[in-house]
Scaffold this motif. Structure first.
Motif, PDB file in Angstrom:
ATOM      1  N   PRO A   1      34.971  42.614  48.690  1.00 55.60           N
ATOM      2  CA  PRO A   1      35.770  43.417  47.753  1.00 55.60           C
ATOM      3  C   PRO A   1      35.606  44.908  47.976  1.00 55.60           C
ATOM      4  CG  PRO A   1      33.892  42.395  46.638  1.00 55.60           C
ATOM      5  CD  PRO A   1      33.978  41.774  48.000  1.00 55.60           C
TER       6      PRO A   1
ATOM      7  N   LEU B   1      39.050  47.130  48.858  1.00 61.32           N
ATOM      8  CA  LEU B   1      39.512  48.261  48.050  1.00 61.32           C
ATOM      9  C   LEU B   1      39.475  49.560  48.853  1.00 61.32           C
ATOM     10  CD1 LEU B   1      37.727  47.432  44.665  1.00 61.32           C
ATOM     11  CD2 LEU B   1      40.155  47.211  45.174  1.00 61.32           C
TER      12      LEU B   1
ATOM     13  N   THR C   1      40.272  51.558  40.805  1.00 64.43           N
ATOM     14  CA  THR C   1      40.286  50.879  39.510  1.00 64.43           C
ATOM     15  C   THR C   1      41.638  50.239  39.236  1.00 64.43           C
ATOM     16  OG1 THR C   1      38.669  52.468  38.638  1.00 64.43           O
ATOM     17  CG2 THR C   1      39.897  51.155  37.030  1.00 64.43           C
TER      18      THR C   1
ATOM     19  N   ALA D   1      42.179  47.266  41.679  1.00 66.33           N
ATOM     20  CA  ALA D   1      41.346  46.120  41.293  1.00 66.33           C
ATOM     21  C   ALA D   1      41.889  45.453  40.037  1.00 66.33           C
ATOM     22  CB  ALA D   1      39.904  46.574  41.071  1.00 66.33           C
TER      23      ALA D   1
ATOM     24  N   LEU E   1      40.506  39.989  44.895  1.00 65.11           N
ATOM     25  CA  LEU E   1      39.497  40.937  45.375  1.00 65.11           C
ATOM     26  C   LEU E   1      38.784  40.421  46.617  1.00 65.11           C
ATOM     27  CD1 LEU E   1      37.864  42.187  42.041  1.00 65.11           C
ATOM     28  CD2 LEU E   1      39.408  43.440  43.548  1.00 65.11           C
TER      29      LEU E   1
END
Length: 315
Positions: A122, A126, A167, A170, A182
């Motif tokens: 994850p 990201l 943020t 996710a 994720l």
């Protein structure tokens, strides 16, 4: 606290500090690696220096650190899991953990690589979205008159932002795909990290062992530093083709004319037929320049004993 507990805690602190310092120092090169691996051909960036210069001009100095917050937040638990798992498997497979047994060292490294993906997958997924956002923005500006690709990944309000936040990405992935969102590219991450650890840990242990001082039982700082850089670079370059596949699969938002992939095999096939075998080594130099300092810094932190110094302050 027992000496063994103290040693484990100190290793975790050292790993976290090394990760934070290392990420801060080499993150712009990692950003260049991601953008080079994602571009088709050389229509935008001719190499690492060209990529960094264009990024700095278009997005400013901080643009080269886009996505660094994700790494800085999660690098400590990632390093902690990796180091603790390697020590655990070495103790489990090699009794006292100090024997020179290459097969067992490779198994221990493999176990550590498989454990760390809980955080690594994850974290990198990201990070890649944020690192690649600038490349996509420039590409879309250059093709503004073209018809938008129906295959592009969108995340509601996230897609409207030139620089989405981790943020928001996710949150949208959790809302639309659940936890599995994720962990996109988990298989590719495992396929990269397990071989990397299988190569790195035994190679470093054996290179470092060559410089052990019989009186102190330790190698010199210079020898450990060079051993860490050499082992890290060799392991990084060796698994670059797997890293390219992972980066392509984990890049959720595609530019116009860029392929989407149904899996590792599909990605490898399209990469080979459309861009040739050389595409599998995209970013190899950048990876070596990222990994070598990371592990060199790690050896420096271990040599200085920052974790031990911190723990002594609480005694």
């Amino acid at each position: 606290m027992s000496s063994q507990d103290l040693s484990i805690t100190a290793k975790l602190i050292n790993g976290g500090v090394a990760g934070l310092v290392g990420v801060t120092c080499v993150f712009p090169i990692d950003l260049a690696k991601t953008r080079l691996q994602n571009q088709h051909g050389k229509d935008m960036y001719r190499g690492m220096i060209d990529c960094l210069m264009k990024t700095a001009r278009a997005e400013g100095f901080l643009g080269m650190y886009r996505g660094a917050a994700v790494n800085l937040t999660l690098v400590t638990p990632e390093k902690a899991i990796k180091l603790a798992a390697n020590d655990f498997f070495r103790q489990l497979l090699m009794e006292d953990g100090m024997q020179r047994n290459l097969k067992m060292e490779m198994l221990a490294g493999c176990g550590a690589g498989m454990c760390q993906v809980v955080v690594t997958c994850p974290m990198e997924m990201l990070k890649i979205q944020l690192q690649d956002a600038g490349r996509l923005a420039v590409r879309h500006q250059g093709l503004a008159s073209a018809t938008p690709s129906s295959r592009s990944f969108t995340t509601g309000s996230v897609s409207a932002h030139k620089h989405p936040s981790a943020t928001l990405i996710a949150r949208e992935l959790l809302r639309t795909q659940g936890l599995a969102g994720l962990y996109t590219g988990l298989g590719a991450t495992l396929l990269r990290d397990a071989p990397f650890s299988i190569i790195y840990f035994p190679l470093f242990a054996n290179l470092n062992h060559l410089g052990l001082n019989e009186l102190t039982g330790k190698a010199s700082f210079a020898h450990s530093f060079v051993s860490g850089c050499a082992a890290g670079s060799i392991a990084a370059v060796t698994v670059t083709p797997l890293d390219v596949l992972k980066t392509r699969i984990q890049t959720l938002k595609k530019g116009l004319g860029e392929d989407v992939y149904s899996g590792i095999g599909d990605c490898a096939r399209k990469l080979w037929t459309q861009e040739g075998p050389s595409a599998f080594m995209k970013g190899a130099g950048c990876r070596a320049l990222v990994i070598a300092p990371l592990f060199g810094i790690a050896q420096g932190v271990y040599f200085i004993g920052i974790g031990e110094c911190i723990l002594k302050c609480f005694e």
